[in-house]
Scaffold this active site. Structure first.
Site, short mmCIF file in Angstrom:
data_model
loop_
_atom_site.label_atom_id
_atom_site.label_comp_id
_atom_site.label_asym_id
_atom_site.label_seq_id
_atom_site.Cartn_x
_atom_site.Cartn_y
_atom_site.Cartn_z
N ARG A 157 60.34 32.12 79.53
CA ARG A 157 59.73 33.39 79.14
C ARG A 157 59.06 34.02 80.35
O ARG A 157 58.07 33.49 80.86
CB ARG A 157 58.67 33.17 78.04
CG ARG A 157 59.16 32.44 76.80
CD ARG A 157 59.87 33.35 75.82
NE ARG A 157 60.65 32.58 74.85
CZ ARG A 157 60.19 32.16 73.65
NH1 ARG A 157 58.96 32.46 73.28
NH2 ARG A 157 60.96 31.47 72.84
N GLU A 216 56.91 36.08 80.89
CA GLU A 216 55.79 36.80 80.31
C GLU A 216 54.58 36.59 81.22
O GLU A 216 54.24 35.45 81.53
CB GLU A 216 55.50 36.17 78.94
CG GLU A 216 55.05 37.13 77.89
CD GLU A 216 54.94 36.41 76.55
OE1 GLU A 216 54.07 36.79 75.78
OE2 GLU A 216 55.75 35.48 76.28
N ARG A 250 47.69 28.79 76.22
CA ARG A 250 48.83 28.28 75.46
C ARG A 250 50.18 28.90 75.84
O ARG A 250 51.17 28.69 75.16
CB ARG A 250 48.59 28.44 73.97
CG ARG A 250 48.48 29.87 73.49
CD ARG A 250 48.37 29.87 71.98
NE ARG A 250 48.42 31.22 71.45
CZ ARG A 250 48.52 31.50 70.17
NH1 ARG A 250 48.59 30.53 69.29
NH2 ARG A 250 48.55 32.74 69.76
N HIS A 251 50.22 29.63 76.93
CA HIS A 251 51.49 30.20 77.38
C HIS A 251 51.96 29.55 78.67
O HIS A 251 51.19 29.40 79.61
CB HIS A 251 51.36 31.71 77.58
CG HIS A 251 51.33 32.47 76.31
ND1 HIS A 251 50.15 32.76 75.65
CD2 HIS A 251 52.32 32.99 75.55
CE1 HIS A 251 50.43 33.43 74.53
NE2 HIS A 251 51.74 33.59 74.44
N GLU A 287 49.87 28.60 66.31
CA GLU A 287 51.29 28.62 65.96
C GLU A 287 52.06 27.62 66.81
O GLU A 287 51.91 27.59 68.03
CB GLU A 287 51.81 30.05 66.18
CG GLU A 287 53.26 30.26 65.83
CD GLU A 287 54.14 30.37 67.06
OE1 GLU A 287 55.14 29.64 67.14
OE2 GLU A 287 53.82 31.19 67.94
N SER A 312 58.10 29.08 65.03
CA SER A 312 58.44 30.36 64.44
C SER A 312 59.88 30.23 63.97
O SER A 312 60.71 29.67 64.67
CB SER A 312 58.30 31.44 65.51
OG SER A 312 58.19 32.69 64.91
N ARG A 352 52.80 22.49 72.90
CA ARG A 352 51.77 22.89 71.93
C ARG A 352 51.54 21.81 70.88
O ARG A 352 50.41 21.55 70.48
CB ARG A 352 52.17 24.19 71.23
CG ARG A 352 52.01 25.40 72.12
CD ARG A 352 52.14 26.68 71.29
NE ARG A 352 52.16 27.84 72.18
CZ ARG A 352 52.29 29.09 71.76
NH1 ARG A 352 52.44 29.35 70.48
NH2 ARG A 352 52.29 30.07 72.63
#
Lengths: 501, 501
Positions: free
Chosen positions: A273, A275, A281-282, A424, A427, A475
Site C-alpha cells: 500500500r 499510502e 497501525r499502517h 479492524e 475487511s 495487526r
C-alpha cells in the site's frame, strides 16, 4: 585448524595474556578459528533449556551467547543465553582454569558466541536472574566461536524493560527507531523471540484450520499489469520497457480461483500500500492472510468460516503459546484476549445506535473513524465481554465497487469487518459475481472499465456466489498480545520513512 | 426474489418457451435471480463425488457446471461437473419435465452453473465418460445459477487431451497462450485442478516437516532499499520520492534472523528476478521455499535437513496425492519420481568426471550449462537410479560473494545445488558469518560496500555459522510431475512478455 578439536592451539589470544607467565590452562580457552566446516566432530551440544538438576554432575558442551559477565577476584560469573533461556556459568581459578583463563572469560565481549565445556552443578539457592534457576555450569573450557564488537548499539536488558512510571521511572529503555535500526540485536530479546514465535504460530494455525476445512492454498502474483482499484495508493514497478504495479491485495486472483472451481482458497503473502500514513497501525508492506470461498446461498456461510478460523487461532495460541504470551506480558502487561463462541455479529446500524447513545454524531452512511472504532470496541467489550466481534452490513457507499449490495436495503451491502480490541483486522464482503452488475458498479465508482476488463471477464463463463476477506497478520499479532504498534510485530517493517534494514 | 425458493416464478425464460402452450413444468426450471444472500434456505447440496449407489433412489440437490449437453428426442443428457468429478444427468419428458423444460436444459450454455434436483438412479451399464460411473441423476428441477456466455475461448475437453502422435494426431489441443489468456477456464480442467492441489500439498508438506523439526516461519520484506547483489536483474519500485527494489531472495533477511538467534527459519514467498529469460523454467516472479539454519560444526548438518525435507515432501505427495498424480499422468504420461534415502550427494569434481567420461569438455571452475545439467541428470539416473540428488562443493568462482570458501581447497566452496530430473531446484551454501571475510569477498566481487553495509553489519555482534538454500516451488511441482514448462505450475505466471491476467 578445526575449532572443534579441543587439543588444538588456541589462536589470537590477547597479547598481554600470551606474554604472561606460563599458563597451565592455555589449551582450555581462546578464540576459535572461523568455523568453515573443517571437520565433523561428534561432540554433542546440550540446549541451555535442558540444563536442569537431571543433568547434575554431568560434563556438557554448550553453545550460547555471553549475555553478561562479571569478574570477582579469582572468579568470573557469566550468564550464557540461548534464545529465551539462560544459565549462570562460573569460571574459577583452580585445576581447570588459570587466572589468565578467568581474565580471558571476563573480557569476552557481550553477545559473543562461545562453546563452553562445563560440569552441571546443583545450586543451593535459586538463581533468580536466570531461567535455569537450579543449576550452574562450572566451566572447564571456553572458546569464542564468534566475537561481538565491544560496543553494542543497544543493551538487551534495556530492550526488555517495561516502561514504568513512578519509582523506577527513568531507567533506560530503548526507543523504537534504535530497535529497528539494530533489529538483529533487538530480535534477540525474550520479548521479540516470543512475539515472532507466536506470529509463526498464527500462520500455522490459520493454515491448519483452513486445510482441515478443505481449503486449497494458492499463490498469487504480486506484480500486476494494472492498478485494480482506480490507481490510488499503488506502487509502480519498472517492468522491462513498461510499468507495472504491486498488488494491493490478492483479491482479484483469489476470485479468479473461485471462478476456476477451487471453491475454497487461502493465501499468505505480502500486500503493498503506497499510502503516506504514519500511524501505529499502517505499513506500506504487510502480510495478508487471505480467504475466499464459494457459498451456497448466503454469505454468512463464509463469515462463519472466517470467524471460526480466527477463533481456532485464538484458542490455539492460548493453548500452545502460553509461555510466549506470558513472556510478552512481562514487558507489556495486558488483559488476556477474550472471545465468544459463536462470534458476536453486530449489524452496522446496531453499532451506530450504540455510538449515538454514547454521544457520537454519525450519519447512516458514514464510515467509522479510528477513534469511533476504538470507542465501539470499548462499548462492545462492556456490553458483551468480548475483544473480538464482527460488524456486518456496512453502508454500500463506503465499500469498494465489487461489493454486493444488500438486496433488502439498497444503502447497505453484504460486507463486514472484524475487530480485535477495537481495531479492524479484517475487511471482507460478498463479491459481485455477475459481470453486468459489476460493470454497473464500476461505472458508478468512476473506474476505467478498460483497466479491469480481465477482472470482469473472469465472471463471464459461470461464477459461483462467493465471499472472502483479508486479515492483516501484524495487526492480529499486535492486538492479540495487546501491543501498541504494528512495528513491534513486523520483523523488518516498511513505512513511508523506513526501508531498512 | 429468492433463488432458493422452489416455488418462485422462474424469470427470464426465453420468449419462445414462454409463448408456447401451457407448460405444466414451468415452475421446475429457469434462470434464477442473482444470489445476493436473500435467504438462508436449509437445502443441502450434495457433492457430485458423493453420488454413488449408496444414494440410489434418494432425491438430492446438486450444484454443478454443465460440462456437456446432448439433446436426443424427448431427452436431454447433461454431464454435470464439480471440480474433477462429474455425473450424467437426464432430463426426460414425463411427470416432472415438460418438453419445454427438456429444451431449456438442452440450451443451457456449457460452463453455466446450475442447481439441480434429481433422483439418483443406479445404471445397468457403467458410464465410462464420467467419474460417477454407477449412477445417473434423473432431473426433476433445474435452475441456472450463473449463466456462461455461449462462446467459450477454449474447450475443456481439448485442454485435457494428451498430445499424441500417430492415429489420433490432429485432434484439437489448446496452446499455452490461449490457456494462460483464459486461465480461469483452463484452471477448471482435471489436470489443472490436480496440479494446483498438489502444489498446495508441497507447501503444506514443506511447512509440516520444518515445523516438526523446530523451525520458525518468518516473513521477510519484499521492498528493499538496495539491490543486494550488485544490482543486476532487479526490479525498481517508485517508493514515495525515492527508488526502492524488489527482493531477489529473502536470503539476507533469513540470515539476519539467524544472527537474531532464531536458529532455524523458513519462509514461503514471492521472489523477483528482472531477467529477460524466455525459457521453459524461468519466471520473473516465482515462489521461493526458503530455509536458513545455524549449524554446530559442518554445513552438511543443514544439507541433510534440507534433503530430508524434500524427501518428506516426495513421500507425502506419493502417499497423499496419488489421485492427483495419476490425473496429471493421464494427460502428461511420466515415470514415477524416484529418490534414495539418504539422498545421494555427489561432489562437483565427481560430476565433472562423469561428464568428461561422457565426452563433455569442461574446465574445473566452469559452471554447469543447462544441457550439461540435464545430461548429468541422465547419467546419475543410470548409475544410481535416482531422480533427486545433491551436487556439493561448487567452484568458488561461480558462486555469490557470501559463499563460504572450502578451507581445504581454495578453488572450491561450501555450496551445493539440488536437482530433480536433471534440473536445478535449489541453490544453497554455507554463508560467510565473519564480517571481515565477507568484506574481503565482496570487494573481490567488485560489490559496493556501502550498499551492503547493513548486511555486513548484521554479523558484527556475534553470528553463528549457518547455511541455507532456496527452492523454486513451480520447478518442484513441474519436475515432480514430469511436466515441461514452469508456466504449467504457476497459476498466473509472469515472464518478460506476460503480466496478465
Amino acid at each position: 585448524m578445526p575449532s572443534a578439536s579441543a587439543s588444538r592451539k588456541s589462536q589470537e589470544k590477547p597479547r598481554e595474556i600470551m606474554d604472561a607467565a606460563e599458563d597451565y590452562a592455555k589449551e582450555r580457552y581462546g578464540v576459535s578459528s572461523m568455523i568453515q566446516s573443517q571437520d565433523k566432530p561428534d561432540r554433542v551440544l546440550v540446549r541451555v533449556s535442558d540444563l536442569t538438576v537431571h543433568k547434575a554432575d554431568e560434563v556438557v558442551w554448550v553453545r550460547a551467547r555471553v549475555h553478561t559477565s562479571r569478574a570477582k577476584g579469582k572468579q568470573c560469573f557469566l550468564v550464557l543465553r540461548q534464545q529465551q533461556f539462560n544459565v549462570q556459568a562460573l569460571v574459577a581459578v583452580g585445576d581447570h582454569a588459570s587466572k589468565q583463563m578467568v581474565k580471558f572469560a571476563a573480557n569476552i565481549n557481550k553477545e559473543s558466541i562461545v562453546d563452553v565445556e562445563g560440569v552441571v552443578r546443583k545450586v543451593n539457592q535459586k538463581i533468580g536472574s536466570c531461567t535455569q534457576q537450579d543449576v550452574e555450569l562450572h566451566v572447564q573450557k571456553i572458546y569464542v566461536i564468534s566475537l561481538a564488537e565491544p560496543r553494542l548499539p543497544l543493551q538487551l536488558d534495556d530492550a526488555v524493560r517495561p516502561e514504568v512510571e513512578g519509582e523506577e521511572e527513568g531507567r533506560a529503555t530503548v526507543n523504537q527507531d534504535t530497535r529497528l535500526d539494530n533489529r538483529v540485536i533487538d530480535l534477540r530479546t525474550s520479548t521479540s523471540q516470543a512475539v515472532f514465535r507466536l506470529q509463526s504460530g498464527i500462520c500455522h494455525l490459520f493454515r491448519e484450520t483452513l486445510i482441515n476445512k478443505g481449503f486449497v492454498e494458492i499463490q498469487t502474483p504480486k506484480i500486476i499489469s494494472a492498478a485494480s482499484e482506480g490507481g490510488a495508493n499503488v506502487f509502480t514497478v519498472s517492468y522491462f520497457k513498461n510499468n507495472a504495479y504491486l498488488a494491493q491485495s490478492p483479491q482479484l486472483y483469489k476470485q479468479m480461483c473461485i471462478c476456476a472451481d477451487f471453491e475454497k482458497v487461502f493465501c499468505i503473502g505480502p500486500v503493498f500500500r503506497a499510502e503516506d500514513s504514519n500511524t501505529h497501525r499502517h505499513l506500506t508492506e504487510f502480510v495478508g492472510l487471505d480467504i475466499e470461498m464459494a457459498f451456497n446461498y448466503h454469505y454468512h456461510e463464509v463469515v462463519e468460516e472466517i470467524a471460526d478460523t480466527l477463533v481456532q487461532i485464538f484458542k490455539g495460541l492460548q493453548k500452545r503459546f502460553q509461555t510466549e504470551i506470558q513472556t510478552v506480558n512481562k514487558q507489556f502487561p495486558c488483559e488476556p484476549f477474550k472471545f465468544l463462541e459463536p462470534t458476536l455479529r453486530l449489524e452496522y446500524c446496531e453499532a451506530l445506535a450504540m455510538l449515538r447513545e454514547a454521544g457520537i454524531e454519525m450519519g447512516d452512511e458514514e464510515d467509522l473513524s479510528t477513534p469511533n472504532e476504538k470507542l465501539l470496541g470499548r462499548l462492545v467489550k462492556e456490553k458483551y465481554d468480548t475483544d473480538f466481534y464482527i460488524l456486518d452490513k456496512y453502508p454500500l457507499a463506503v465499500r469498494p465497487f465489487y461489493t454486493m449490495p444488500d438486496p433488502r436495503n439498497p444503502k447497505q451491502s453484504n460486507s463486514y469487518d472484524m475487530f480485535m480490541r477495537g481495531e479492524e483486522i479484517l475487511s471482507g464482503a460478498q463479491r459481485i459475481h455477475d459481470p453486468q452488475l459489476l460493470t454497473e458498479r464500476a461505472l458508478h465508482h468512476g473506474i476505467d472499465l478498460e483497466k479491469i476488463k480481465a477482472y470482469i471477464d473472469s465472471f463471464r463463463f459461470g461464477a459461483p456466489p462467493h465471499a472472502g476477506g483479508g486479515i492483516g497478520l501484524e495487526r492480529v499479532t499486535m492486538l492479540f498480545l495487546g501491543l501498541h504498534n504494528v512495528r513491534q510485530t513486523s520483523m523488518f517493517p516498511r513505512d513511508p520513512k523506513r526501508l531498512t534494514p
